[in-house]
Design an enzyme around this catalytic site. Structure first.
Site, PDB file in Angstrom:
ATOM      1  N   ALA A   1       0.873  -1.173   0.000  1.00  0.00           N
ATOM      2  CA  ALA A   1       0.000   0.000   0.000  1.00  0.00           C
ATOM      3  C   ALA A   1       0.908   1.220   0.000  1.00  0.00           C
ATOM      4  O   ALA A   1       1.694   1.429   0.925  1.00  0.00           O
ATOM      5  CB  ALA A   1      -0.908  -0.018   1.225  1.00  0.00           C
ATOM      6  N   SER A   2       0.821   2.008  -1.051  1.00  0.00           N
ATOM      7  CA  SER A   2       1.758   3.121  -1.240  1.00  0.00           C
ATOM      8  C   SER A   2       1.562   4.205  -0.192  1.00  0.00           C
ATOM      9  O   SER A   2       0.540   4.271   0.491  1.00  0.00           O
ATOM     10  CB  SER A   2       1.582   3.716  -2.636  1.00  0.00           C
ATOM     11  OG  SER A   2       1.781   2.744  -3.620  1.00  0.00           O
ATOM     12  N   SER A   3       2.567   5.069  -0.105  1.00  0.00           N
ATOM     13  CA  SER A   3       2.505   6.227   0.771  1.00  0.00           C
ATOM     14  C   SER A   3       1.240   7.032   0.499  1.00  0.00           C
ATOM     15  O   SER A   3       0.965   7.383  -0.654  1.00  0.00           O
ATOM     16  CB  SER A   3       3.733   7.108   0.532  1.00  0.00           C
ATOM     17  OG  SER A   3       3.461   8.468   0.779  1.00  0.00           O
TER      18      SER A   3
END
Length: 396
Positions: A92-94
């Site tokens: 899950a990206s920033s």
């Protein structure tokens, strides 16, 4: 890149499609940002059942949450996640990068959206909310296990976009219920070094593609598709994403180099502040120079664990020790190329990201300066004191 037309819609989407619904109960959190404590910079384990407070703090911080290792071949455990021999293959990206990408995408109600690399489904859910109808969103995920996970996570939020298992680099599904097969927006959540032209073909003229351009220093790139079948755009925030699986990072090897190519070539550098260029100016390039080095040379100098400065394309290699001793191996003299790009960039007025962009056509794709029809390699060649032929060949 222009600001979003409706910033409140994205803020509402973040509330209505909460991130925690897309994070597993056990995962590896990697904090982002300059203020990250050194002890946490490489990541730490989170377990919702054993330490719920820590889990919630990580999920709602600007942290990358790693959810899969080695394409699912390695079990996600604290030891495996921390091991240098394993590689994250889904995360899950920033949140700051996710919101930056969606601002550039500027999804409007009624837009048909393609989400490439849906992962656990969060960005697909956000796009569905912004489009106003989850039937308008198609997600392509190459990993069948991740596609199933995304479908389950989205359903918990009451969202049911089309989740398709496949390789978006080689084939794209059409939007559900749309006879012309075109999307208004294409959102990509994996690093791309060679943009598949199919993404341009399947985007409606006037539509946008937002992706992490990643060769290898990543920046968000927002392209607008034109009636003539080309797409042009500019770079935004620096970012780091796992590569599109069919465009994985090259292995470091000297296979295929023979004879003189394998012999080290030595020379001394004048690394003082008055040199042209000095090692420090290449080691900390301005954003415009960074894009040019990444695109034309294939890397930018970086400091190794031993303190040497390295520059490599996976085959050729340049090493600077003590700021003055340069060793180059392989078929390319990478340091010479980097110096040539720096000199030409300086003569051209040190262009920043406001003058640098990217063009994709059916025949080629390239970085440009000022003029979207002229590759940067050609522009810089005209202002260079010595023609950097190996650099120019990088874009063709």
């Amino acid at each position: 890149m222009p600001p979003p037309p409706q910033p409140d819609a994205l803020a509402d989407a973040l509330i209505r499609v909460p991130r925690h619904e897309f994070i597993p109960s056990r995962a590896w959190a990697v904090p982002q940002g300059a203020g990250t404590p050194p002890a946490a910079a490489s990541g730490y384990w989170i377990d919702q059942h054993r330490d719920p407070d820590r889990w919630w703090r990580a999920v709602y911080s600007d942290s990358v949450i790693v959810t899969q290792l080695d394409g699912g071949r390695t079990e996600l455990t604290p030891a495996n996640a921390a091991a240098p021999s394993t590689a994250p293959s889904c995360a899950a990206s920033s949140p700051l990068l996710v919101t930056a990408g969606l601002r550039h995408l500027a999804v409007r109600p009624g837009d048909r959206v393609l989400d490439v690399g849906g992962g656990t489904g969060w960005t697909s859910g956000l796009c569905a909310y912004l489009a106003g109808d989850d039937a308008l969103v198609t997600t392509v995920e190459i990993d069948p296990d991740l596609a199933r996970t995304a479908t389950e996570n989205l359903a918990r939020c009451g969202l049911h976009p089309s989740v398709v298992t496949g390789d978006a680099a080689t084939g794209l599904p059409g939007p559900d219920g749309d006879s012309d097969g075109l999307f208004d927006r294409v959102h990509v959540t994996c690093g791309v070094t060679d943009i598949p032209y199919a993404w341009v073909e399947r985007t409606r003229p006037g539509g946008h593609i937002v992706l992490p351009y990643n060769p290898p220093i990543g920046r968000l790139l927002r392209l607008t598709v034109h009636e003539d079948g080309s797409a042009t755009g500019r770079f935004g925030e620096e970012c780091s994403y796992m590569p599109l699986r069919s465009q994985g990072l090259p292995q470091s090897t000297n296979a295929g180099t023979t004879g003189a190519d394998t012999q080290p070539r030595l020379r001394s550098l004048d690394s003082g502040p008055g040199s042209d260029p000095d090692t420090e100016s290449l080691l900390h390039p301005a954003p415009g120079l960074q894009v040019l080095l990444a695109s034309l040379v294939g890397d930018e100098p970086w400091i190794s664990g031993s303190g040497s400065v390295l520059l490599t394309d996976g085959v050729s290699r340049a090493t600077v020790e003590d700021g003055t001793r340069l060793t180059q191996t392989g078929p390319r003299d990478l340091w010479d190329e980097a110096e040539s790009v720096h000199r030409a960039w300086t003569r051209h007025g040190r262009p920043g990201l406001d003058r640098i962009g990217f063009t994709v056509t059916p025949q080629r794709q390239y970085v440009w300066i000022d003029d979207p029809s002229v590759p940067a390699a050609h522009t810089l060649d005209k202002s260079a004191d010595t023609a950097p032929t190996t650099v120019g060949a990088s874009l063709g």
